[in-house]
Design an enzyme around this catalytic site. Structure first.
Site, PDB file in Angstrom:
ATOM      1  N   GLU A   1      18.260  75.374  59.323  1.00 60.27           N
ATOM      2  CA  GLU A   1      17.674  73.916  59.255  1.00 60.27           C
ATOM      3  C   GLU A   1      17.515  73.044  58.606  1.00 60.27           C
ATOM      4  OE1 GLU A   1      13.381  75.905  57.415  1.00 60.27           O
ATOM      5  OE2 GLU A   1      12.795  75.341  59.237  1.00 60.27           O
TER       6      GLU A   1
ATOM      7  N   ARG B   1      13.450  85.146  57.925  1.00 65.75           N
ATOM      8  CA  ARG B   1      12.110  84.934  57.781  1.00 65.75           C
ATOM      9  C   ARG B   1      11.359  86.127  58.008  1.00 65.75           C
ATOM     10  NH1 ARG B   1      10.199  78.682  57.194  1.00 65.75           N
ATOM     11  NH2 ARG B   1      11.122  78.692  59.928  1.00 65.75           N
TER      12      ARG B   1
ATOM     13  N   TRP C   1      14.229  71.985  67.011  1.00 66.20           N
ATOM     14  CA  TRP C   1      14.497  73.347  67.736  1.00 66.20           C
ATOM     15  C   TRP C   1      13.900  74.025  69.382  1.00 66.20           C
ATOM     16  CZ3 TRP C   1       9.032  72.882  68.442  1.00 66.20           C
ATOM     17  CH2 TRP C   1       8.507  72.345  67.638  1.00 66.20           C
TER      18      TRP C   1
ATOM     19  N   GLU D   1       2.150  70.342  57.293  1.00 63.39           N
ATOM     20  CA  GLU D   1       3.466  70.136  57.469  1.00 63.39           C
ATOM     21  C   GLU D   1       3.561  69.340  58.754  1.00 63.39           C
ATOM     22  OE1 GLU D   1       5.992  73.147  58.252  1.00 63.39           O
ATOM     23  OE2 GLU D   1       5.889  74.674  56.296  1.00 63.39           O
TER      24      GLU D   1
ATOM     25  N   TYR E   1      19.774  70.731  60.503  1.00 60.68           N
ATOM     26  CA  TYR E   1      19.475  69.323  61.019  1.00 60.68           C
ATOM     27  C   TYR E   1      18.186  68.985  61.020  1.00 60.68           C
ATOM     28  CZ  TYR E   1      24.660  70.287  62.802  1.00 60.68           C
ATOM     29  OH  TYR E   1      25.586  69.823  62.859  1.00 60.68           O
TER      30      TYR E   1
ATOM     31  N   ASN F   1       3.644  81.619  55.330  1.00 58.08           N
ATOM     32  CA  ASN F   1       3.750  80.443  55.756  1.00 58.08           C
ATOM     33  C   ASN F   1       3.904  80.965  56.934  1.00 58.08           C
ATOM     34  OD1 ASN F   1       6.824  79.590  57.734  1.00 58.08           O
ATOM     35  ND2 ASN F   1       6.078  78.064  56.144  1.00 58.08           N
ATOM     36  N   GLU F   2       2.884  80.248  58.195  1.00 56.92           N
ATOM     37  CA  GLU F   2       3.175  80.565  59.331  1.00 56.92           C
ATOM     38  C   GLU F   2       2.742  81.932  59.810  1.00 56.92           C
ATOM     39  OE1 GLU F   2       5.452  77.925  61.127  1.00 56.92           O
ATOM     40  OE2 GLU F   2       4.317  76.167  60.832  1.00 56.92           O
TER      41      GLU F   2
END
Ligand code: GLA
Length: 696
Positions: A382, A145, A342, A334, A384, A183-184
């Site tokens: 993602e 992304r 990470w 979030e 996990y 997003n971010e």
């Protein structure tokens, strides 16, 4: 009446696989208007949810679990571009209509994300010029992304089109409370379009190439430019730091345009009661967050604890910084439901810490807490991550703790509505200063964020309320303003700070302050540059320290490390508050801290990075001088006190961030709202919320 709250109280749905406690009932009709501000819950509580990743037959069960957790808000659609526009110009929003309607049936309001952090393959394949180019010339590829270039006009046009389509469809939908753009945002691009925007940016900033040459001092190393087009685009490397600082100004301007491109598209169609924001990352240094937020309605950020061992004071500073972007309550868009995925060892937060982090955010001005995410996608990068539900759609162990927080938030909702954090002093954070120091640290350990946090820690503990503001903010409400390492200081900022002091304010500058202008050039005067006349003293020399130096003064005794400056009074009325003891060294006997009274105000310069004990004692003295007092004195180590007030209410939030029980002296007439204190003891990771009657 708060329509959303009435709605939340009545709307429930029984879905297959849903929690058994849910009973069927009729759905309250919604008003035909967006909910913005007027009708939403005081505290939004919820999660990121990606309905496009799941069969529609499971949506109701997921939503029923959300309701069971106490969620009233869901964020959807970010990253769903390839579902909304699977082929160029072919739009499919029916699934999103149904997802929003399903959330509404469960009494859950929606934040819509624009999907532009994840462009679809058709877009990047047909138009590879939209892809981001790294500083080394490598072009990004599909599959992750944020692979787009923030400078690409074509990408902006596609982004504007999808944002417009969404706003036309949902801009007046009463179930949509607000919008998150992208997003971010963060990674810049160095391709052709970025380079031409860079040149245009520099031209706009400096007007003429002669002016740029003069401000950047390009005679140095034969850097002189004849034309803006000659100037390379760089973020790193052996470049003139003036260029590298302007690179940050450029990324700020480019990201701001990028975001405003979508914000204006949404604004054109959306009910003004829907807010527009973007979710940022804590100390992300990619752009100036104060500037980026000017055109947005509120700030939102994503709070993750990397090593599951929260430094709660530092985390409080993060919240205070984000609240400072707009000086209004923010959304925690979030936060983690347990662990991240990470860092080298992604251990889970301890039992109680997720709830504790929720209350800490509220204490610092969050009006929303949304978890990331509801349940893990069955595949992808993602899988996990810590989630509220497992991949099987049933609660993960963290669910009960989150649900407990949800029920407390519901109970505290009336008390918290229309309240803001109480601040007793302010600190200034400057992105320019942070960048300028990072570009030329002189001491490898002079990390400007660490230095800011070391200053923040005793002031926050001692005052129990620190607003974090930009240097140009209105400071008149604060008796004490502390600016650690305000390295870059413009003449306007210096004038603004002088006016604050002359009006009776108490200003404290930390080391390296007032050294550079906003082109990263040294002020012709020594530090604190344009504030030297007000201080009546200057920095004679600065020293990077390889070992601590001692200092002593009216605060007591202590040590400084990493950095120390030799201060020299120039006016008779300058008071030397501390001196170094550095036998045989340059600093021996030299002033380390000086103060000067200016009318009813004062200016103090702390020339050293003090060790925590000395910092605490100096901070305490400065707070005493300025009359800054906490709500609850003598709070034990590890206990945090936060306050919110407004609408005639005063709320006290006490949090024990430690593992063992701690005493807290809650005012006797305080009325419990949520949480627990037994016999004036707050258990490990315990929280207690009180309403304090007027007069306390
Ligand atoms: C960020 C992103 C989310 C998710 C989380 C996981 O905050 O916004 O999409 O990737 O990180 O850490």
């Amino acid at each position: 009446m708060r329509l959303w709250r009435a709605f939340l109280a009545t709307a429930t749905v029984l879905a297959s696989g849903a929690p058994a406690a849910m009973a069927q009932s009729s759905v309250t009709p919604m008003p035909a208007r967006a909910t913005r501000f007027a009708d939403k819950p005081a505290i939004a509580f919820g999660t990121a949810w990606y309905p496009e990743q799941w069969p529609e037959s499971r949506w109701d069960a997921d939503l029923a679990w959300m309701k069971e957790a106490g969620f009233n808000t869901v964020r959807i659609a970010e990253f769903a571009w390839s579902t909304m526009e699977p082929r160029e110009g072919e739009f499919h929003f029916e699934w999103l209509d149904r997802a929003i309607a399903a959330a509404r049936r469960h009494g859950i309001m929606v934040v819509l994300g624009t999907p532009t952090a994840a462009p679809p393959a058709w877009l990047t394949q047909k138009y590879p010029d939209v892809l981001r180019v790294d500083e080394d010339g490598t072009r990004a590829t599909h599959g992750g992304r944020r692979q787009f270039s923030f400078a690409s006009q074509r990408y902006r046009d596609f982004a504007r089109r999808i944002a417009t389509k969404m706003a036309q469809r949902y801009g007046n939908n009463p179930d949509i409370v607000g919008w998150q753009i992208d997003n971010e945002i963060g990674p810049p691009s160095f391709g052709k379009e970025a380079i031409s925007r860079w040149h245009a940016f520099l031209k706009e900033r400096y007007g003429s190439i002669d002016n740029l040459n003069q401000r950047w001092a390009t005679e140095y190393w034969s850097q002189h430019y004849n034309d803006f087009d000659q100037i390379p685009l760089h973020a790193t490397g052996q470049q003139n730091p003036a260029l590298l600082l302007d690179f940050k100004h450029f990324t700020t301007a480019t990201w701001t345009d990028y975001v405003m491109n979508q914000a204006s598209a949404i604004r054109a169609h959306a009910d003004p009661r829907q807010f527009i924001t973007t979710n940022t990352m804590f100390w992300n240094g990619g752009f100036d967050h104060f500037k980026l937020h000017r055109g947005l309605d509120l700030a939102a950020w994503d709070n993750y604890i990397q090593d599951a061992d929260p430094d709660w004071v530092a985390n409080g500073a993060d919240h205070d910084l984000v609240r400072g972007y707009k000086q209004r309550n923010f959304w925690l868009m979030e936060t983690q439901a347990g662990r991240v995925d990470w860092v080298p060892v992604n251990r889970a937060l301890k039992p109680g810490q997720v709830r504790e982090m929720g209350w800490q955010a509220i204490a610092h001005g969050a009006d929303a807490i949304l978890y990331w995410e509801l349940r893990p996608a069955r595949n992808g990068q993602e899988t996990y991550y810590g989630t509220v539900l497992g991949q099987d759609g049933t609660p993960a162990p963290i669910f009960d703790e989150i649900a407990k927080l949800g029920s407390e938030i519901r109970k505290a909702s009336d008390a918290l509505a229309d309240t803001n954090p109480v601040y007793r002093m302010a600190m200034l954070f400057s992105y320019d200063s942070r960048w300028a120091i990072d570009l030329q640290r002189l001491h490898k350990d002079f990390d400007p964020i660490d230095e800011f946090t070391d200053f923040y820690r005793p002031f926050r503990n001692g005052s129990q309320g620190v607003a974090v503001l930009s240097p140009s903010a209105d400071l008149s409400a604060y008796p004490l303003v502390v600016a650690p390492a305000l390295n870059v200081m413009t003449q306007e900022e210096a004038d603004h700070l002088s006016a604050y002091v002359r009006a009776g304010g108490n200003l404290v500058l930390g080391p390296r302050s007032g050294m550079k202008d906003d082109a990263d050039a040294l002020w012709p005067e020594r530090q604190p540059g344009p504030l030297q006349p007000l201080l009546g003293a200057r920095v004679e020399q600065f020293y990077a320290l390889d070992e601590p130096v001692q200092l002593a003064g009216d605060f007591g005794e202590g040590e400084a490390s990493i950095w120390a400056e030799w201060l020299k009074p120039q006016s008779k009325d300058v008071r030397i508050r501390a001196r170094y003891a550095d036998p045989g060294g340059w600093l021996d006997g030299k002033p380390a801290i000086v103060s000067r009274k200016v009318g009813k105000g004062s200016i103090t310069y702390i020339g050293a990075w003090l060790e925590p004990a000395a910092m605490r004692d100096v901070a305490q003295q400065l707070m005493d001088d300025a009359g800054v007092r906490p709500m609850i004195p003598n709070v034990p180590e590890g206990v945090e006190i936060g306050e919110r007030s407004g609408a005639g209410k005063h709320i006290l939030i006490a949090i024990n961030h430690g593992d063992s029980p701690k005493p807290v002296a809650i005012p006797a007439n305080a009325l419990p709202v949520a949480g627990e204190v037994a016999n004036d003891m707050l258990r490990g990771h315990g929280v207690a919320v009180f309403r304090v009657p007027a007069g306390n």
